[in-house]
Enzyme design. Structure first.
Site, PDB file in Angstrom:
ATOM      1  N   GLY A  48       0.845  -1.187   0.000  1.00  0.00           N
ATOM      2  CA  GLY A  48       0.000   0.000   0.000  1.00  0.00           C
ATOM      3  C   GLY A  48       0.879   1.235   0.000  1.00  0.00           C
ATOM      4  N   ASP A 257       8.061   4.904  -3.428  1.00  0.00           N
ATOM      5  CA  ASP A 257       7.581   5.238  -2.085  1.00  0.00           C
ATOM      6  C   ASP A 257       8.755   5.536  -1.165  1.00  0.00           C
ATOM      7  OD1 ASP A 257       5.070   4.625  -3.111  1.00  0.00           O
ATOM      8  OD2 ASP A 257       5.140   2.564  -2.371  1.00  0.00           O
TER       9      ASP A 257
END
Length: 326
Positions: A48, A257
């Site tokens: 995620g 990320d």
């Protein structure tokens, strides 16, 4: 600097098929495909986008607030994030759905068949930043990462209404956003993140040129894989930051990320955009050399590699704001 990161929280289920998908697809039967693949292994990974970014922030010593929706199966994952410095006090727990799942089979030619189950992520649209700021306090920055599209729109609107600077990171959800939705998300962002392909797609979605996009944001950070990063700010020369090289790349998942976490920590601790991007690139390479998006660790090698790539001055500046094990 208090940072709230909104976005997806998911679990990745990764499997490998030793054969080739193409050998099992019959051209005259494509209208009624019914296949089952016996896979060799199963790797369950935490994932995620928002969770990955907050993990990196926590590892670098910033305590971020994770904002997203999960299922009741989140307990173990939540404990992991908390152990690594992430505040999960405002993660919404669904009473009906499981945490989002990414399920993928990869064949011997690196072709993939995958499915994404959003599950509880769709309930992120019910999360109110106004309620969060009333109890948690006012963040200095809200990161709006890929999430339920309605949640992204709500978080953008509320950030504007509350006068809180925000970073727009639409990336994987650009394909789902309508033209006007993409414009509303970007217009007024203090930071805009994306890769080269997403930058081109953003211009197509908004109908704006690159200059018109830049005129509407503070700083536009574009990751370019092995070619590093560009940082564009209105009225300033474009910065081009080379990547920290690697000879043992093993898994590109979550590299972007990791970069975002490093860049945000650098900016929050007063580094220049150039130094923040260099820290982001160093962390991105650390992620690249590790299987899994949240399995990496910091080491003294990080600063040494910064020095090798960008010079001793960069290493000294970054060392002032980042503690690494000796």
């Amino acid at each position: 600097m208090r940072i709230a990161v909104t976005g997806s929280i998911a679990t990745d289920h990764l499997t490998t098929f030793p054969g080739r998908f193409s050998e099992h697809l019959l051209p005259d039967q494509l209208a009624s495909v019914s296949l089952s693949f016996l896979v060799d292994d199963l790797q369950v990974r935490r994932g995620g986008v928002a969770a990955n970014i907050t993990f990196g922030l926590g590892l670098l010593g910033v305590t971020p607030l994770l904002v997203g929706a999960v299922g009741t199966d989140f307990a173990e994952y939540g404990a992991w994030l908390r152990m690594h410095g992430v505040d999960i006090s405002h993660v919404k727990v669904s009473e009906q759905s499981q945490t989002a799942r990414f399920i993928c089979i990869t064949d011997r030619d690196q072709n993939q068949i995958a499915a994404f189950y959003p599950g509880a992520m769709t309930e992120a649209r019910h999360i109110s930043l106004a309620d969060i700021t009333a109890s948690w306090g006012r963040p200095a920055l809200v990161v709006i990462a890929p999430d339920d599209p309605l949640a992204m729109q709500r978080h953008t609107s509320e950030s504007r209404q509350l006068g809180i600077p925000y970073a727009a990171d639409p990336s994987q959800q650009l394909a789902r956003l309508e033209n006007e939705e993409a414009r509303r998300l970007v217009d007024g962002a203090q930071l805009l993140f994306g890769n080269e392909y997403e930058a081109a797609l953003l211009c197509e979605r908004t109908g704006w040129t690159r200059q018109q996009v830049l005129d509407r944001v503070g700083t536009w950070v574009t990751t370019r894989g092995a070619n590093g990063v560009t940082v564009a700010t209105r009225g300033e020369a474009v910065l081009t930051i080379p990547a920290v090289p690697s000879e043992k790349a093993v898994d590109p998942t979550g590299v972007g990320d990791g970069f975002r976490a490093g860049y945000l920590v650098g900016m929050s601790r007063g580094l220049s955009k150039e130094r923040a991007a260099q820290l982001g690139c160093a962390l991105a390479t650390t992620v690249l050399e590790t299987v899994g998006t949240q399995e990496y660790r910091l080491s003294d090698d990080l600063l040494a590699r910064v020095a090798d790539t960008y010079g001793a001055g960069a290493s000294v500046d970054i060392a002032r704001c980042v503690e690494v094990p000796v």
